[in-house]
Structure formats: C-alpha cells, structure tokens
Design an enzyme around this catalytic site. Structure first.
Site, PDB file in Angstrom:
ATOM      1  N   TYR A  52       0.823  -1.214   0.000  1.00 16.22           N
ATOM      2  CA  TYR A  52       0.000   0.000   0.000  1.00 16.22           C
ATOM      3  C   TYR A  52       0.860   1.268   0.000  1.00 16.22           C
ATOM      4  CZ  TYR A  52      -3.995  -3.010   1.108  1.00 16.22           C
ATOM      5  OH  TYR A  52      -4.972  -3.982   1.072  1.00 16.22           O
ATOM      6  N   LYS A  69       3.566 -15.230   1.727  1.00 18.79           N
ATOM      7  CA  LYS A  69       3.589 -16.102   0.548  1.00 18.79           C
ATOM      8  C   LYS A  69       5.059 -16.310   0.165  1.00 18.79           C
ATOM      9  CE  LYS A  69       0.523 -16.843  -2.264  1.00 18.79           C
ATOM     10  NZ  LYS A  69      -0.150 -18.107  -2.646  1.00 18.79           N
ATOM     11  N   ASP A 127      -2.819 -17.930   1.504  1.00 15.24           N
ATOM     12  CA  ASP A 127      -4.011 -18.551   0.916  1.00 15.24           C
ATOM     13  C   ASP A 127      -4.492 -19.714   1.781  1.00 15.24           C
ATOM     14  OD1 ASP A 127      -1.581 -19.688   0.193  1.00 15.24           O
ATOM     15  OD2 ASP A 127      -2.255 -20.376  -1.768  1.00 15.24           O
ATOM     16  N   ASP A 174      -5.111  -7.111   5.868  1.00  8.43           N
ATOM     17  CA  ASP A 174      -6.350  -6.433   5.500  1.00  8.43           C
ATOM     18  C   ASP A 174      -7.429  -7.469   5.194  1.00  8.43           C
ATOM     19  OD1 ASP A 174      -8.124  -4.511   4.722  1.00  8.43           O
ATOM     20  OD2 ASP A 174      -6.975  -3.773   3.011  1.00  8.43           O
ATOM     21  N   ASP A 201     -10.546  -9.095   8.052  1.00 13.28           N
ATOM     22  CA  ASP A 201     -11.970  -8.979   7.722  1.00 13.28           C
ATOM     23  C   ASP A 201     -12.636 -10.345   7.696  1.00 13.28           C
ATOM     24  OD1 ASP A 201     -11.945  -6.269   7.562  1.00 13.28           O
ATOM     25  OD2 ASP A 201     -12.765  -6.153   5.529  1.00 13.28           O
TER      26      ASP A 201
END
Ligand code: NAD
Length: 368
Positions: free
Chosen positions: A141, A192, A225, A249, A253
């Site tokens: 970001y 990852k 994942d 992020d 959620d």
C-alpha cells in the site's frame, strides 16, 4: 498522574457510540477513583465543516501528546464529493501516519451468547479467540514505485510494489510475540514465501527473532491462501496471527465476520515504545460511521466500548478494569439485550443508550 486520553468521536454514529464510553469513564471516576485527563477534538467531516480540513495541526499535536486516542468513526455522504485530500478518511490516515502506528491489533472474539449469529457452524466458532496483528505502515500500500503509466503502445500499466525491510518486519513481529506471551504462547506468521521474496524475508526474520528472543512461543509459518482457508475450516487452531499489510487487511476482515457483526469488533493500532515504554496508540471500532442508522439511537456501542477496554489493557496496564468492562459486555449479552444489528429471536431489542446504561448497571453489579 492521570493518563491523557484524547477522544475523537467523528461523524455519523461516532458521537452516539462514544457517549456510551463516556458513561463508563464517569463510572470509573465515581466508583473506582480512576480518572483520566480527557479532552475532545474533531476528526473527519465534522472537522472539515468547522475548520476546512479533516484534521487540524492542533488536534494532531494533541494526539501526539496523548497517552491514547479513542476514535469513533469518520465519513458520510455529505463529504463524498470533496477533493481526495479533504475527505474525512484523510484525517484518520494522517493520525495513523503521523503517530507511526505500525501494528494493527484486530481481535476476533466470539461471545457465547452470539455464537449462533456466525455464518459458520456454532461449534466451530464457540469460544473463538484470535488476535490478528497486521503490519499497517509498509508493504504494497506504500511501496515505491507506484502509479499508472501509459506505455509507448498506448496500453496503460498499473504498478504497486510490495516491499519490507528487516526492521519493519522485526518491530511488528515483536509486538505479536509479546502478545502471544500474554495469551496461549502460540503464533502463526503468514506470508507467501513460496512466490514472493518479501515473503521469504518475512519468514526468515520472524523465525530469527523467535529463536533469539521468544523460544518459549510456538511459531508456525503458513501461506496466506492456506490461512484464509483454515480460518473458515477450523478457526480455533489459531491464537495470534502476524502478517503484512495486504494479507492482514483481507484475513482480519475474514476472521471478523466469523464473529457475526461489525458492531462488536474493536481494534487497536500501536506505534513504537518511547524511552519510558509509552507507546503511541489509537483505539477504534472496526466499523464506519453507518450513515444509514446515524441519529436514530440504533447503533451498537459495544465495538467502541470493547476498544476502550483494549485501551485500558494495552495502554494503561489496567487489566482488572479491562476484564471488568469485557465481563460486563458478556453478562449483558447473556442477559438477552441486543441492539438491532445482533438481534436474535426471543431477545430484547434495545437502543444505543439503553445498551450503554445496561453496561454501567452491570459494572455496578460486578464491582458491588
Ligand atoms: P459502515 O461500517 O459504516 O456500515 C456498514 C453497515 O454496517 C451499515 O449497514 C451499518 O448500518 C452497519 N453498522 C456499522 N456499524 C454498526 C454499529 N455499530 N451498529 C449497528 N450497525 C452498524 O461502512 P460503510 O457503510 O461502508 O461506510 C459508511 C461511511 O463510513 C463511509 O463514509 C466510509 O468511508 C466510512 N468508514 C469509516 C471507517 C472508519 O472511520 N474507520 C471505516 C469504514 C468506513
């Protein structure tokens, strides 16, 4: 010395839910002789209306001087057409940036009384208690280069860069290890590393820190994942999860929704500790300003009340008081009171105000 607390209620339901926290602060002063040096300021659309900017330099300075900041929510349709730099959310982003809040703590905790509200099977989530620590000021970001460019052939290309340094990884991992020590001494580090060099560095640095300083904490590495899948398959395998900005992020959620309602979710964002061990800190509910229900005395104040409890625990070391507030929330829910967002058949639907009053009555009983 009374701790300095800056309250920024913000827009929409922000002031309504914050009024319920004020009741608890008043109760603590009266019944537990704990008083805070409380000041209030404006952030978001209300600050724009009063001062033409979503956060003034004066309020920013007050936030930097405070022991903790408690924020409601910002935003609303009224300000949607403002230029990007003046939008309410910019006030919040400036607070996070100037306070250098690099660690975002998002607990996903299921109260027994609400276990049935989860979209997952009740037995999968009953007793769930996860803490996700998300890196908040680095990664894709913020990484450079970034932007959208037009190529010589007329095609457009969008670029963002995932980038982490060792110190950025180590400081957020340290916060997570310290939390793991206070909980079940079990931590998952998520990236990852199979396809991203930044992920490989993340994995190596977290492992190095664990071996050097936190050998008492059980550490497992997991690909992001797989973590998303495991969160909905068997969420109770997790205790503390530490991860980067982007994966955090998404995963926070995802974990949040296991618990049922946005109106129940608190959060904390922490910065570096200074020489006295004081960390800059901002506490806020995960939800936004909910313009659809603002002004109707319908909002659930519990996310903000639980954010206040996190503040007692993490900024002020007031463990007994934090436990008391959380216990009061649990008992009120067990007693069957519900705001509209968490309403269930056979329970009593109450307003924001009545929920706040019920928490204070419960505090009285518990402390009685
Ligand atoms: P939102 O979180 O405000 O609302 C989403 C839905 O959840 C709405 O139906 C709302 O009524 C409900 N809801 C949220 N909090 C609730 C509560 N405490 N009790 C009961 N119901 C609740 O998200 P949105 O609708 O996408 O955004 C509304 C505004 O809030 C926008 O301007 C957005 O930019 C802003 N926003 C601010 C923050 C923040 O201040 N941290 C976070 C997200 C969104």
């Amino acid at each position: 010395m009374a701790k300095k607390l800056l309250i920024l209620a913000g827009d929409g339901i922000g002031p309504e839910v914050m009024a319920q926290v004020r009741r608890i602060i008043d109760w603590m002063a009266k019944k537990r002789q704990i008083s805070f040096d409380v000041s209030e300021g404006l952030v978001g659309g209300c600050s724009y209306d009063a001062h033409g900017v979503p956060l003034t330099d004066e309020t920013m300075a007050e936030a930097l001087a405070a022991d903790a900041v408690l924020l409601g929510a910002v935003g609303g349709q009224k300000w949607d057409d403002l230029p990007f730099e003046l939008k309410p959310e910019r006030g919040l982003l400036r607070l996070r940036k100037d306070m250098d809040l690099f660690a975002n703590l998002r607990p996903a905790f299921v109260f027994d009384a609400l276990a049935e509200a989860s979209t997952l099977k009740t037995d999968l989530v009953r007793g769930l208690d996860i803490m996700i620590v998300r890196e908040l000021t680095g990664g894709v970001y913020f990484g450079q280069p970034r932007g959208i460019e037009t190529l010589p052939n007329g095609e457009r290309r969008g670029v963002n860069t995932q980038v982490y340094t060792t110190s950025e990884i180590v400081r957020v991992a340290r916060v997570a290890f310290e939390l793991a020590r206070k909980r079940g001494r079990k931590m998952h580090s998520v990236e990852k590393a199979n396809v991203m060099e930044s992920g490989l560095l993340w994995r190596e640095e977290v492992q190095k820190l664990r071996d050097a300083e936190y050998a008492d904490v059980e550490l497992q590495h997991m690909y992001a994942d797989n973590c998303a899948m495991q969160l909905v398959r068997n969420p109770k395998q997790f205790d503390v999860i530490v991860t980067d900005n982007l994966f955090g992020d998404l995963l926070s959620d995802c974990a949040a929704m296991l618990t049922g309602s946005l109106g129940m979710l608190p959060s904390a964002s922490l910065g570096a500790a200074d020489a006295q061990g004081r960390r800059r800190a901002l506490y806020e509910p995960v939800h936004g300003s909910a313009p659809d229900i603002a002004g109707k005395d319908m909002a659930n104040p519990l996310a903000t009340i639980l954010s206040f409890a996190m503040m007692l625990r993490y900024s002020f070391d007031m463990m007994a008081e934090a436990d008391l507030v959380e216990k009061a929330v649990k008992n009120v829910l067990d007693g069957g009171l519900r705001t509209a967002d968490i309403m269930q058949p056979g329970k009593a639907r109450v307003s924001t105000t009545v929920m706040g009053e019920a928490i204070v009555r419960e505090l009285d009983k518990l402390a009685g």
